[in-house]
Design an enzyme around this catalytic site. Sequence first.
Site, short mmCIF file in Angstrom:
data_model
loop_
_atom_site.label_atom_id
_atom_site.label_comp_id
_atom_site.label_asym_id
_atom_site.label_seq_id
_atom_site.Cartn_x
_atom_site.Cartn_y
_atom_site.Cartn_z
N ARG A 188 40.71 84.37 -84.72
CA ARG A 188 41.22 85.58 -84.05
C ARG A 188 42.52 86.03 -84.71
NH1 ARG A 188 41.91 85.25 -77.71
NH2 ARG A 188 43.69 83.98 -78.30
N LYS A 211 45.78 90.33 -81.02
CA LYS A 211 46.88 89.68 -80.30
C LYS A 211 48.17 90.01 -81.04
CE LYS A 211 47.57 85.40 -77.74
NZ LYS A 211 47.69 85.97 -76.40
N GLU A 224 41.56 94.27 -68.19
CA GLU A 224 42.24 92.97 -68.28
C GLU A 224 42.93 92.64 -66.96
OE1 GLU A 224 42.62 90.84 -71.01
OE2 GLU A 224 42.80 92.06 -72.81
C1 PLP Z 1 45.92 90.22 -73.08
C2 PLP Z 1 45.24 88.91 -73.03
N1 PLP Z 1 43.97 88.85 -72.59
C3 PLP Z 1 43.31 87.67 -72.53
C4 PLP Z 1 43.89 86.49 -72.91
C5 PLP Z 1 43.12 85.21 -72.84
O1 PLP Z 1 42.73 84.80 -74.13
P1 PLP Z 1 42.47 83.29 -74.44
O2 PLP Z 1 41.45 82.81 -73.49
O3 PLP Z 1 41.98 83.25 -75.84
O4 PLP Z 1 43.77 82.58 -74.25
C6 PLP Z 1 45.22 86.49 -73.36
C7 PLP Z 1 45.88 85.25 -73.74
O5 PLP Z 1 45.75 84.82 -74.84
C8 PLP Z 1 45.90 87.73 -73.43
O6 PLP Z 1 47.17 87.78 -73.87
#
Ligand code: PLP
Length: 348
Positions: free
Chosen positions: A89, A191, A227
Amino acid sequence: MVFLAKAPKASEIDWSNLGFNYMDLPYRFLAHWKDGKWDDGELTEDATLHISEGSTGLHYGQADFEGLKAYRTKNNDIQLFRPDQNAARMHKSCERLLMPAFPEDKFVEAVKSVVKANADYVPPYGTGGTLYLRPLMIGVGGNIGVHPAQEYIFTIFAMPVGAYYKGGVTPTNFTTSYYDRAAPHGTGQSKVGGNYGGSLLPGDEAHKAGYSDVIYLDPATHTKIEEAGSANFFGVTKDNEFVTPKSDSILPSITKKSLLYLAEHNLGMKAIEGDVFIDKLDRFSEAGAMGTAAVIAPIGGIEYKDELHVFYSETEVGPVTQKLYDTLTGIQFGDVEAPEGWIQKVEY
Ligand SMILES: Cc1ncc(COP(=O)(O)O)c(C=O)c1O
């Protein structure tokens, strides 16, 4: 003057009452990209970065990051949960910001080296604590035009953490945000730092109004859930379906990807990525937020247009959410057999 929260000795930490706070641990990994290539990187004790005032990471948001955890098992092993997915990612986030990705295999090796060097700070099994790892890349060097940087820093630092949302596995209420987190064809899928700067105000307003975080709607029509704060949303229907939003502007959560699999294969549910309309919440008997930091945080209710829609209960976790939580954390802490390739041990 640089403020650093120097970590206490590991023996002095109250592992069962960790919050989600920065701590300056003994070691972090640091690598530089210069003249078109990454150096090997090394562990360093210096928790500060010395960069030019003209760095693109400071002005133009040329900054991306990751978040993953190391878990201590009953046998005192230390293990990582799907670190290859974080490497992949981050590669994509780098492409979106014209940054040079750190090679994915070296990313995982570097994560392991940081965990090993700070192994005393991986909380004991049974305390609920984990070692949170923060890979971070920024554009550095003198630059003032809106162009990609000529040089980059990649670092991975770590700290022991507990629950992200105060309640832990007890439900909390969310409020629907007036603000957008991402644009329809923007950077919501990546991210990148800029997405989070814009989320501070909505988050602050929600906290002041007594909610644990915000629900963001889709930026194009404001009719569908995208989200849940800095986590993905899921709902459980009365027909035993696990439903999570599908959109190009939400972060592809690794926890979401894992729970889609576990809901289907371990819990025998139907796992669906699709539209989740904010005015059709009645279809869900339970709901939650899922992510590395949030783990699985049950959502008691969602406020929308001045009305609170309560799912299972405002005070008790629903049975399916509890099963999903037990299965996921069971795998992460080594108590439940993991699907092939999900767990990587750290030799220390
Ligand atoms: C905006 C956002 N959505 C979702 C997630 C969850 O992603 P992950 O399960 O890969 O940590 C995160 C955290 O990483 C995030 O910052």
